[in-house]
Design a protein around this motif. Structure first.
Motif, PDB file in Angstrom:
ATOM      1  N   LEU A   1      43.700 -33.716  61.683  1.00  0.00           N
ATOM      2  CA  LEU A   1      43.749 -32.765  60.577  1.00  0.00           C
ATOM      3  C   LEU A   1      44.707 -33.262  59.500  1.00  0.00           C
ATOM      4  O   LEU A   1      44.453 -33.088  58.295  1.00  0.00           O
ATOM      5  CB  LEU A   1      44.175 -31.382  61.082  1.00  0.00           C
ATOM      6  N   SER A   2      45.796 -33.903  59.905  1.00  0.00           N
ATOM      7  CA  SER A   2      46.763 -34.432  58.929  1.00  0.00           C
ATOM      8  C   SER A   2      46.115 -35.510  58.060  1.00  0.00           C
ATOM      9  O   SER A   2      46.440 -35.648  56.880  1.00  0.00           O
ATOM     10  CB  SER A   2      47.983 -34.991  59.654  1.00  0.00           C
ATOM     11  N   GLN A   3      45.200 -36.300  58.646  1.00  0.00           N
ATOM     12  CA  GLN A   3      44.506 -37.339  57.889  1.00  0.00           C
ATOM     13  C   GLN A   3      43.585 -36.721  56.844  1.00  0.00           C
ATOM     14  O   GLN A   3      43.557 -37.156  55.682  1.00  0.00           O
ATOM     15  CB  GLN A   3      43.685 -38.205  58.848  1.00  0.00           C
ATOM     16  N   ILE A   4      42.839 -35.685  57.244  1.00  0.00           N
ATOM     17  CA  ILE A   4      41.948 -34.987  56.301  1.00  0.00           C
ATOM     18  C   ILE A   4      42.776 -34.325  55.204  1.00  0.00           C
ATOM     19  O   ILE A   4      42.394 -34.320  54.026  1.00  0.00           O
ATOM     20  CB  ILE A   4      41.083 -33.949  57.040  1.00  0.00           C
ATOM     21  N   ALA A   5      43.935 -33.776  55.577  1.00  0.00           N
ATOM     22  CA  ALA A   5      44.817 -33.127  54.592  1.00  0.00           C
ATOM     23  C   ALA A   5      45.314 -34.130  53.564  1.00  0.00           C
ATOM     24  O   ALA A   5      45.405 -33.821  52.365  1.00  0.00           O
ATOM     25  CB  ALA A   5      45.993 -32.469  55.309  1.00  0.00           C
ATOM     26  N   GLN A   6      45.638 -35.336  54.024  1.00  0.00           N
ATOM     27  CA  GLN A   6      46.135 -36.373  53.117  1.00  0.00           C
ATOM     28  C   GLN A   6      45.047 -36.792  52.122  1.00  0.00           C
ATOM     29  O   GLN A   6      45.304 -36.958  50.920  1.00  0.00           O
ATOM     30  CB  GLN A   6      46.597 -37.584  53.923  1.00  0.00           C
ATOM     31  N   ILE A   7      43.812 -36.925  52.606  1.00  0.00           N
ATOM     32  CA  ILE A   7      42.692 -37.288  51.726  1.00  0.00           C
ATOM     33  C   ILE A   7      42.429 -36.165  50.724  1.00  0.00           C
ATOM     34  O   ILE A   7      42.179 -36.409  49.542  1.00  0.00           O
ATOM     35  CB  ILE A   7      41.429 -37.579  52.560  1.00  0.00           C
ATOM     36  N   TYR A   8      42.511 -34.917  51.196  1.00  0.00           N
ATOM     37  CA  TYR A   8      42.284 -33.762  50.317  1.00  0.00           C
ATOM     38  C   TYR A   8      43.336 -33.725  49.209  1.00  0.00           C
ATOM     39  O   TYR A   8      43.015 -33.466  48.047  1.00  0.00           O
ATOM     40  CB  TYR A   8      42.316 -32.469  51.144  1.00  0.00           C
ATOM     41  N   GLN A   9      44.575 -33.973  49.581  1.00  0.00           N
ATOM     42  CA  GLN A   9      45.671 -33.985  48.602  1.00  0.00           C
ATOM     43  C   GLN A   9      45.419 -35.036  47.529  1.00  0.00           C
ATOM     44  O   GLN A   9      45.595 -34.782  46.325  1.00  0.00           O
ATOM     45  CB  GLN A   9      46.994 -34.282  49.325  1.00  0.00           C
ATOM     46  N   HIS A  10      44.988 -36.227  47.948  1.00  0.00           N
ATOM     47  CA  HIS A  10      44.744 -37.317  47.008  1.00  0.00           C
ATOM     48  C   HIS A  10      43.548 -37.022  46.108  1.00  0.00           C
ATOM     49  O   HIS A  10      43.571 -37.315  44.906  1.00  0.00           O
ATOM     50  CB  HIS A  10      44.515 -38.613  47.790  1.00  0.00           C
ATOM     51  N   LYS A  11      42.507 -36.410  46.680  1.00  0.00           N
ATOM     52  CA  LYS A  11      41.266 -36.191  45.931  1.00  0.00           C
ATOM     53  C   LYS A  11      41.348 -34.994  44.995  1.00  0.00           C
ATOM     54  O   LYS A  11      40.853 -35.039  43.859  1.00  0.00           O
ATOM     55  CB  LYS A  11      40.104 -36.004  46.911  1.00  0.00           C
ATOM     56  N   TYR A  12      41.988 -33.919  45.445  1.00  0.00           N
ATOM     57  CA  TYR A  12      41.985 -32.675  44.659  1.00  0.00           C
ATOM     58  C   TYR A  12      43.367 -32.281  44.138  1.00  0.00           C
ATOM     59  O   TYR A  12      43.503 -31.242  43.482  1.00  0.00           O
ATOM     60  CB  TYR A  12      41.419 -31.523  45.507  1.00  0.00           C
ATOM     61  N   ASN A  13      44.395 -33.076  44.462  1.00  0.00           N
ATOM     62  CA  ASN A  13      45.765 -32.788  44.016  1.00  0.00           C
ATOM     63  C   ASN A  13      46.225 -31.412  44.489  1.00  0.00           C
ATOM     64  O   ASN A  13      46.940 -30.698  43.786  1.00  0.00           O
ATOM     65  CB  ASN A  13      45.869 -32.877  42.484  1.00  0.00           C
ATOM     66  N   LEU A  14      45.798 -31.048  45.700  1.00  0.00           N
ATOM     67  CA  LEU A  14      46.170 -29.764  46.290  1.00  0.00           C
ATOM     68  C   LEU A  14      46.536 -29.974  47.756  1.00  0.00           C
ATOM     69  O   LEU A  14      45.945 -30.806  48.441  1.00  0.00           O
ATOM     70  CB  LEU A  14      45.016 -28.759  46.202  1.00  0.00           C
ATOM     71  N   ASP A  15      47.496 -29.201  48.224  1.00  0.00           N
ATOM     72  CA  ASP A  15      47.855 -29.196  49.640  1.00  0.00           C
ATOM     73  C   ASP A  15      46.978 -28.173  50.358  1.00  0.00           C
ATOM     74  O   ASP A  15      46.880 -27.030  49.920  1.00  0.00           O
ATOM     75  CB  ASP A  15      49.339 -28.834  49.790  1.00  0.00           C
TER      76      ASP A  15
END
Length: 468
Positions: free
Chosen positions: A305-319
């Motif tokens: 889940l932490s990996q998906i969260a990191q990709i989401y942060q990079h792609k959408y600039n959101l935590d």
């Protein structure tokens, strides 16, 4: 009994604004958690859209402003709610809490109105209205001053600011070199801002805003509260000047992706995200899209889940935790996603703090084995129920690590296939009304154990085959 008369027009507007804001939050919550409580035509509307918010607010304002007393206002509100929600919704905790909040707000406004019209006798025996802090607030207005080159306020955040101050927000003024702001001048104008243009150059917007704000009590004698929206420290002098003139000042500054709203009089602070959060359904689709992309790249099905969260942060600039806590205050992404396992699946291994996530794919009917009994025959006995549950687990277990299926997903799929909750089925058959107890005590084919805070179900025969 309290006076049922509504407060003066300015406070009437304030009350209606508060009702509108609270109702909008209720609609979003219900749409995300229990969409079936909304009438069909309102379930798929994007309620995060400022356009839809404004349309809702306008309709509600037109209806409630017709009320002449507190009782009529609440009756009109009930009629409005019936046009939005199903009859069953009025038993939901969310709507019950909302109605109680509105009753308290309307009662508070009514009492304030009554106190502001108390009479006293002076030495000449003439009746004069008592001037109190409450009556002063009722006749006052709030003003928002915005350095648009320094802070950007979206419609949702602006609406939040109206709930921070007590007086109705009647005047909004934005300062900027509008020639360099693209179409933002049109957008602010659409949101009823007065636009003040300044020449290009550093600090020109600051200087104009300070000069204008310093004489604001002369330009607007009714002003009682001022929202000073700028992160520049030079605004401290303006805030001090306004306070010295007896005004309540809210200092609004930006810190990263958040706004800090400081009440300079009381020291009370509010923190608000300035990022436009996706609605929850869109958020789930974004997570699904990331997992699909990672599957194609890695050929894996499960991801940290932490990996998906990191990709989401990079792609959408959101935590992702900030998104989920926006919709479900106090909840983490893992807490929330566990409840939505018809879309994605969360797995927490024993003695491992790392959670894993995967897509949940509905089983294909043509791939069911001979146990497709569960999709064809009615359940009329304990043996039928066991066969039905075995069939469902068989179709699902390959989607989960170690061939164990979370008990709530097993229950959910039974409900979908039979249009009846499994606990209700147990009751109809005269069996244990507790699903987990039934699986553990009344059946020999299931292996039930707990992983973390979740109960998992497997098939003993299938598990034995896997071990061998």
């Amino acid at each position: 009994m309290p006076n049922d008369n509504l407060p003066s027009s300015s406070n009437d507007t304030s009350l209606i604004n508060k009702i509108s804001y609270n109702l909008h939050q209720v609609i979003i919550t219900i749409q995300e958690q229990q969409p079936e409580l909304l009438l069909d035509k309102y379930r798929n509307i994007n309620w995060h859209s400022s356009r839809n918010q404004s349309a809702l607010s306008l309709k509600l304002t037109n209806l409630l402003s017709q009320a002449q007393d507190q009782s009529t206002l609440l009756q009109n509100l009930q009629c409005f709610l019936k046009a939005l929600f199903t009859p069953e919704s009025f038993d939901s905790p969310v709507l019950i809490k909302f109605l109680e909040t509105i009753r308290q707000l309307s009662y508070s406004e009514s009492e304030s109105n009554k106190s502001s019209h108390c009479l006293e006798v002076d030495s000449s025996k003439k009746f004069l209205p008592t001037v109190t802090a409450t009556s002063k607030q009722q006749t006052g207005i709030a003003i928002l001053l915005l350095d648009a080159e320094n802070i950007q306020l979206n419609a949702e955040t602006e609406k939040f600011l109206t709930t921070v101050c007590h007086c109705p927000l009647h005047v909004k003024i934005a300062f900027a070199n509008w020639c360099s702001m693209g179409k933002q001048d049109f957008e602010f104008h659409q949101r009823s801002y007065d636009l003040i243009h300044v020449p290009a150059g550093k600090d020109n917007a600051d200087g104009k805003m300070i000069a204008f704000g310093s004489s604001i009590h002369e330009r607007y004698p009714q002003v009682q509260e001022v929202l000073v929206c700028s992160s520049d420290k030079v605004m401290t002098n303006l805030c001090n000047h306004l306070q010295q003139n007896g005004l309540i000042v809210y200092r609004v500054s930006q810190q990263g992706n958040h706004l800090k709203i400081l009440n300079s009089n009381t020291g009370e602070t509010h923190i608000r995200s300035i990022l436009e959060m996706p609605d929850f359904n869109k958020f789930i689709k974004q997570i699904q899209g990331i997992i699909i992309s990672e599957e194609k790249t890695t050929s894996n099905q499960w991801f940290k889940l932490s990996q998906i969260a990191q990709i989401y942060q990079h792609k959408y600039n959101l935590d992702i935790n900030e998104v989920t806590s926006h919709h479900y205050p106090g909840k983490t992404a893992k807490d929330v996603l566990i409840k939505y396992q018809s879309d994605v699946v969360i797995y927490q291994p024993l003695e491992n703090p790392e959670a894993y996530v995967a897509l949940f794919r509905k089983p294909q009917l043509n791939k069911l084995n001979n146990n497709n009994f569960a999709l064809k025959k009615e359940v009329t006995s304990k043996a039928d129920l066991e066969k039905a549950l075995v069939a469902i687990i068989t179709t699902l277990m390959s989607k989960f690590p170690n061939n164990y299926v979370p008990i709530e997903i097993l229950s959910s799929h039974f409900n979908k296939q039979y249009s009846l909750g499994v606990n209700k089925m147990l009751g109809n058959l005269g069996l244990s009304r507790n699903f987990r107890a039934f699986l553990v005590n009344d059946c020999n084919c299931f292996d039930v154990h707990r992983i973390g805070d979740r109960w998992q179900v497997g098939l003993k025969e299938a598990l034995a085959t896997t071990k061998n």
